[in-house]
Design a protein around this motif. Structure first.
Motif, PDB file in Angstrom:
ATOM      1  N   GLY A  16      -0.392  -2.815  -4.236  1.00  0.00           N
ATOM      2  CA  GLY A  16      -1.589  -3.207  -3.495  1.00  0.00           C
ATOM      3  C   GLY A  16      -2.722  -3.688  -4.376  1.00  0.00           C
ATOM      4  N   ASP A  60      -8.207  -4.258  -6.048  1.00  0.00           N
ATOM      5  CA  ASP A  60      -7.474  -4.312  -4.791  1.00  0.00           C
ATOM      6  C   ASP A  60      -7.106  -5.758  -4.490  1.00  0.00           C
ATOM      7  N   ASP A  64      -4.732  -8.787   0.883  1.00  0.00           N
ATOM      8  CA  ASP A  64      -4.441  -7.711   1.826  1.00  0.00           C
ATOM      9  C   ASP A  64      -5.610  -7.484   2.767  1.00  0.00           C
ATOM     10  N   ALA A 104      -3.638  -5.002   4.666  1.00  0.00           N
ATOM     11  CA  ALA A 104      -3.981  -3.720   4.041  1.00  0.00           C
ATOM     12  C   ALA A 104      -3.831  -2.579   5.047  1.00  0.00           C
TER      13      ALA A 104
END
Length: 127
Positions: A16, A60, A64, A104
């Motif tokens: 991720g 991050d 996502d 996400a």
């Protein structure tokens, strides 16, 4: 961020996450093989720069958070909105419902399902 034990020029981002070069903010995928870079911020360097793991940071994955799977403008496929059942007497919720689902969100749900499956000891139905 992990550095490959067999090749210290190979770095990997956690699940991720993606790698971003600190100096110019350029995004790379979740894996990169370091070497010489000849350009920074689109500008040619006078002398090639040997990249090091500390030139990168792990962030991050922005795709996502930005990739919308379902929102108010995109209903689920094969769903007839006019035939959907609504309960008119349902009390109003104080919590505002999320109006979209991102990649996400989907990844978080997958992790929760895997954890719950592990907690109950597998996926077989027991009657």
């Amino acid at each position: 961020m992990k550095i490959d034990k067999l090749n210290n020029r190979h770095i990997l981002a956690d699940e991720g996450k993606v790698l971003r070069r600190i100096s110019d903010g350029q995004l790379f995928g979740n894996e990169i093989y370091l070497g010489y870079t000849y350009y920074l911020s689109g500008e040619e360097l006078p002398e090639p720069l040997l990249e090091l793991p500390e030139h990168y940071e792990e962030i991050d994955d922005p795709t996502d958070e930005e990739t919308i799977l379902i929102d108010e403008d995109t209903p689920l496929e094969d769903t007839d909105i006019e035939e959907a059942i609504t309960i008119e007497d349902e009390p109003e919720s104080d919590v505002e419902q999320k109006k979209r689902i991102t990649v996400a969100d989907y990844h978080r749900l997958e992790k929760q399902v895997a954890l719950l499956t592990q907690m109950i000891g597998g996926t077989e139905w027991q009657d």
